[in-house]
Design a protein around this motif. Structure first.
Motif, short mmCIF file in Angstrom:
data_model
loop_
_atom_site.label_atom_id
_atom_site.label_comp_id
_atom_site.label_asym_id
_atom_site.label_seq_id
_atom_site.Cartn_x
_atom_site.Cartn_y
_atom_site.Cartn_z
N LYS A 73 0.82 -1.22 0.00
CA LYS A 73 0.00 0.00 0.00
C LYS A 73 0.85 1.28 0.00
CE LYS A 73 -3.97 -2.07 2.35
NZ LYS A 73 -4.89 -2.01 3.53
N ILE A 74 0.31 2.30 -0.63
CA ILE A 74 0.86 3.65 -0.54
C ILE A 74 -0.22 4.50 0.10
CG2 ILE A 74 1.73 5.65 -1.80
CD1 ILE A 74 2.73 3.76 -3.96
N GLU A 75 0.02 4.94 1.31
CA GLU A 75 -1.00 5.64 2.10
C GLU A 75 -0.66 7.12 2.25
OE1 GLU A 75 -3.42 4.91 6.30
OE2 GLU A 75 -1.45 4.00 6.00
N THR A 76 -1.66 7.95 2.10
CA THR A 76 -1.49 9.39 2.27
C THR A 76 -1.95 9.79 3.66
OG1 THR A 76 -1.84 9.82 -0.09
CG2 THR A 76 -2.08 11.68 1.41
N LEU A 77 -1.06 10.40 4.43
CA LEU A 77 -1.34 10.79 5.81
C LEU A 77 -1.56 12.29 5.90
CD1 LEU A 77 1.43 8.66 7.58
CD2 LEU A 77 -0.92 8.01 7.04
N GLY A 78 -2.63 12.68 6.59
CA GLY A 78 -2.94 14.11 6.71
C GLY A 78 -3.70 14.39 7.98
N LEU A 79 -4.90 14.93 7.83
CA LEU A 79 -5.74 15.24 8.99
C LEU A 79 -6.58 14.03 9.36
CD1 LEU A 79 -7.03 18.81 7.97
CD2 LEU A 79 -5.15 18.26 9.52
N VAL A 80 -6.56 13.68 10.63
CA VAL A 80 -7.38 12.58 11.11
C VAL A 80 -8.39 13.04 12.15
CG1 VAL A 80 -5.62 10.84 10.63
CG2 VAL A 80 -5.68 11.94 12.87
N SER A 81 -8.27 14.31 12.57
CA SER A 81 -9.19 14.85 13.57
C SER A 81 -9.40 16.34 13.35
CB SER A 81 -8.64 14.62 14.98
OG SER A 81 -9.44 15.27 15.95
N GLY A 82 -10.64 16.75 13.49
CA GLY A 82 -10.94 18.18 13.42
C GLY A 82 -10.99 18.81 14.79
N ASP A 83 -10.90 18.01 15.82
CA ASP A 83 -11.02 18.51 17.19
C ASP A 83 -9.70 18.45 17.97
OD1 ASP A 83 -13.86 18.94 16.96
OD2 ASP A 83 -14.10 16.77 17.06
N ASP A 84 -8.91 17.43 17.72
CA ASP A 84 -7.62 17.29 18.40
C ASP A 84 -6.51 17.63 17.42
OD1 ASP A 84 -5.38 16.62 19.83
OD2 ASP A 84 -5.95 14.54 20.20
N VAL A 85 -6.03 18.87 17.46
CA VAL A 85 -5.06 19.33 16.46
C VAL A 85 -3.76 18.54 16.53
CG1 VAL A 85 -6.02 21.65 16.32
CG2 VAL A 85 -4.21 21.16 17.98
N GLU A 86 -3.42 18.04 17.71
CA GLU A 86 -2.14 17.34 17.86
C GLU A 86 -2.23 15.86 17.47
OE1 GLU A 86 0.53 19.06 21.16
OE2 GLU A 86 -1.50 19.22 21.99
N ALA A 87 -3.41 15.40 17.09
CA ALA A 87 -3.57 14.02 16.65
C ALA A 87 -3.27 13.86 15.17
CB ALA A 87 -4.99 13.53 16.95
N ASN A 88 -3.14 14.98 14.46
CA ASN A 88 -3.00 14.94 13.02
C ASN A 88 -1.56 14.69 12.57
OD1 ASN A 88 -5.79 15.53 12.29
ND2 ASN A 88 -5.41 17.56 13.16
N TYR A 89 -1.44 14.11 11.39
CA TYR A 89 -0.11 13.84 10.84
C TYR A 89 0.50 15.08 10.20
CZ TYR A 89 -0.54 8.82 11.60
OH TYR A 89 -0.66 7.58 12.19
N VAL A 90 -0.28 16.13 10.01
CA VAL A 90 0.24 17.41 9.53
C VAL A 90 -0.28 18.50 10.45
CG1 VAL A 90 0.60 16.79 7.10
CG2 VAL A 90 -1.67 17.51 7.85
N GLN A 91 0.60 19.37 10.91
CA GLN A 91 0.20 20.38 11.89
C GLN A 91 1.30 21.42 12.08
OE1 GLN A 91 0.93 18.80 16.16
NE2 GLN A 91 0.32 16.96 15.03
N ILE A 92 1.01 22.46 12.86
CA ILE A 92 2.04 23.34 13.38
C ILE A 92 2.06 23.14 14.90
CG2 ILE A 92 1.88 25.04 11.52
CD1 ILE A 92 0.26 26.85 13.38
N PRO A 93 3.19 23.35 15.55
CA PRO A 93 3.29 23.02 16.98
C PRO A 93 2.51 23.97 17.88
CG PRO A 93 5.31 24.05 16.22
CD PRO A 93 4.48 23.81 15.00
N VAL A 94 1.73 23.41 18.77
CA VAL A 94 0.91 24.22 19.67
C VAL A 94 1.79 24.96 20.69
CG1 VAL A 94 -0.85 24.13 21.47
CG2 VAL A 94 -1.14 22.78 19.39
#
Length: 405
Positions: free
Chosen positions: A333-354
């Motif tokens: 598999k080739i998997e694309t990782l990005g946003l997995v939560s709209g509520d927990d910003v630190e759970a996402n695979y792409v983010q800026i540091p809180v």
């Protein structure tokens, strides 16, 4: 006589315990304590092979190395890393072959540069599990199609990968860099910066996605603030700092540039060095680089970082594959990782540091960031991942420059 023998026997037992402690460490346990060191997992050995950089690049390689090392140590699994002797597909294949010959059967490879090595090495070692970060379908197709003597048109959707490459023992993870690039650009403008710069490493897909996402975020924030922002844009041509690149950054900062998004491994050193001299700012990449950059060049230099979850993706994949036995869910598999939560910003695979982003009341706060992520997750904000052309903008004056190296 019996009493004397008992005393001598007790003395010998004490002596034996002391001798054991001297030669083999602390061998004593409390009564009824059957605990011992974790049994070594001999079914798997994990190897990491570096790409352009090494495990001290304070970015891509180092983060991947630290994740592999932490996972292996915590689970008592053999681990080592291999650094190719040169920057070429052939040398990367040699490192992979060396790792396999030494009994490593899970190979972790960070970076698009491994596409050719995967295409060549993976089919030869079907009992080895290959985990590749930032290696896309297009990266592998470029090698595979040309290997068949065909011309590659650079549109991956026109090809069936399985017709060209055997990835049955390979798992690839790619990231939506355009999303965290957008977040960083949006934040910078909201925080009041109006003269920005983007310094990319090599113009490979991941770096371009970062850059074009950054442009889109800058433009959207400028629209909301009803202002026009200036943006210098260039690729250094390498993933390292360089005197020529530093000279260009000196010119940018002297010309009024306030903050530069330095996107490409060690290339941040050129931007940060110039920023320190001019009292400017930088934006980090891949990981939270605030402590790294500020520690070297001065407190407060790093406004934020456009991050992708290299550490959790590496660690979580190793856990799933080795501990949970879920390789079948990953293989091929080739998997694309990005946003997995709209509520927990630190759970996402792409983010800026809180914690390290320089949020400011009345400009851009943690709550503002949370709302931005929620809107992106819900689809209210759409970020293009088209890397074939510079995004159309309305409130940004872009000055594209020729590649430096």
């Amino acid at each position: 006589m019996k009493k004397l023998l008992a005393v001598l026997l007790a003395a010998l037992m004490v002596f034996a315990l002391v001798a054991c402690n001297k030669n083999g460490g602390d061998q004593t346990t409390a009564p009824g304590d059957s605990s011992s060191a974790p049994v070594e997992n001999t079914d798997y050995k994990v190897a990491m092979v570096t790409d352009y950089g090494d495990i001290t690049d304070e970015s891509f390689n180092q983060t991947t190395y630290e994740a592999c090392k932490a996972f292996s140590e915590e689970n008592n699994i053999g681990f080592s890393y291999f650094k190719p002797a040169g920057d070429s597909p052939a040398e990367r294949v040699k490192s992979i072959e060396k790792a396999v010959d030494e009994g490593f059967n899970v190979i972790v490879m960070p970076g698009f540069a491994f596409a050719s090595a995967i295409f060549e090495a993976a089919p030869k070692h079907k009992d080895t599990k290959f985990i590749a970060l930032d290696v896309s379908k297009g990266d592998i197709l470029e090698t595979a199609v040309k290997a068949k003597g065909e011309e590659y048109n650079y549109n991956p959707d026109d090809y069936k990968l399985e017709d060209y490459a055997d990835l049955s023992n390979v798992y690839c993870a790619v990231y939506q860099e355009e999303l965290c690039g957008y977040m960083a650009g949006y934040a910078a403008v909201k925080l009041g910066y109006e003269k920005l710069g983007f310094l990319g490493g090599m113009a490979v897909p991941a770096v371009v996605r970062y850059g074009y996402g950054f442009v889109q975020g800058v433009d959207e924030a400028a629209k909301e603030l009803d202002k026009t922002v200036d943006l210098n844009y260039v690729y250094g041509g390498i993933f390292a700092g360089d005197p020529d690149i530093t000279a260009v950054m000196d010119t940018w900062y002297k010309g009024g540039t306030e903050v530069v998004f330095a996107c490409g491994g060690g290339i941040y050193t050129s931007a940060a060095e110039a920023a320190k001299k001019a009292g400017g700012k930088v934006i980090g990449v891949d990981v939270d680089q605030a402590a790294i950059i500020d520690g070297k060049y001065g407190d407060g230099i790093t406004v934020t970082s456009a991050m992708k979850g290299l550490y959790p993706a590496t660690y979580d994949t190793l856990k799933a594959v080795i501990i949970d036995g879920k390789w079948a869910d990953y293989a091929g598999k080739i998997e694309t990782l990005g946003l997995v939560s709209g509520d927990d910003v630190e759970a996402n695979y792409v983010q800026i540091p809180v914690e390290s982003t320089q949020f400011a009341d009345g400009k851009f706060t943690k709550d503002d960031y949370a709302k931005l992520v929620k809107d992106m997750f819900d689809g209210n904000i759409k970020v293009s991942n088209d890397i074939t052309k510079m995004p159309a903008v309305t409130n940004v004056k872009i000055s594209e420059q020729d590649k430096i190296k």
